[in-house]
Design a protein around this motif. Sequence first.
Motif, short mmCIF file in Angstrom:
data_model
loop_
_atom_site.label_atom_id
_atom_site.label_comp_id
_atom_site.label_asym_id
_atom_site.label_seq_id
_atom_site.Cartn_x
_atom_site.Cartn_y
_atom_site.Cartn_z
N LEU A 100 7.80 -4.14 -23.52
CA LEU A 100 7.61 -2.73 -23.90
C LEU A 100 6.18 -2.27 -23.69
O LEU A 100 5.95 -1.14 -23.24
N LYS B 205 5.85 -1.56 -20.07
CA LYS B 205 6.57 -0.35 -19.67
C LYS B 205 5.79 0.91 -20.03
O LYS B 205 5.68 1.84 -19.23
N TYR B 206 5.23 0.93 -21.24
CA TYR B 206 4.54 2.12 -21.74
C TYR B 206 3.03 2.08 -21.54
O TYR B 206 2.32 2.99 -21.99
N GLU C 110 11.57 3.76 -27.59
CA GLU C 110 12.65 3.06 -26.90
C GLU C 110 13.96 3.08 -27.70
O GLU C 110 15.04 3.22 -27.14
#
Length: 227
Positions: free
Chosen positions: A152, A155-156, A174
């Motif tokens: 995560l 991803k961010y 998410e």
Amino acid sequence: CQVIVHDVNELTEKLFPIVEAMQKHFSAGSGTYYSDSIFFLSVAMHRIMPKEITQIIQVDLDLKYKTNIQDLFDEFDNFPEGAVIGIAREMQPVYRHTFWQYRRENPQTKVGEPPPDGLPGFNSGVLLLNLEAMRQSKLYNQLLEPTMVQKLTEKYHFKGHLGDQDFFTMVGMEHPELFHVLDCTWNRQLCTWWRDHGYSDVFDQYFQCEGEVRIYHGNCNTPIPED
């Protein structure tokens, strides 16, 4: 009324192996400091507290209560199916700032946008932890795993410094279904730091809060109004 005092060193000892992986992403210092683990207490409270404790309210010290805390406890009854934590939105554009790279790559995103339609992130000054639901949620416990945290944050493009608040905010982008969003009046934050640091044009969209305040939060050492 029963008061139980917990030894902070004992708690940290239990916490550290659970939250060590996320500390490098959400701690102020570089690296992983043993003592920083306590800032992630809420994240793993369900793994540390005795099984007979099923619900906990965790609050910051810089709060002023304008109503009975029992009314806040009643919010547990409003949790939708699947939600494990009750938390209010962040009332400054801090996560608009933190997610700048993700926002640039995804110009249509709601991530970091102001309410009511955006996802401004969370503020952990007032937390309702449904420990029983946290224990039973397969999804929530998967998200504590180092590989998921890593996935995560990549991803961010996320790098924070606010401990549990950063973790909940990122997970909320998410999996919003894990959270019951408390009304802003339950955590009326007063800090205006970001208004003077590049975000004056959008600040009020994050900072406004309609309704009678039930809990004031004097974050970043902001004075709380007198009665």
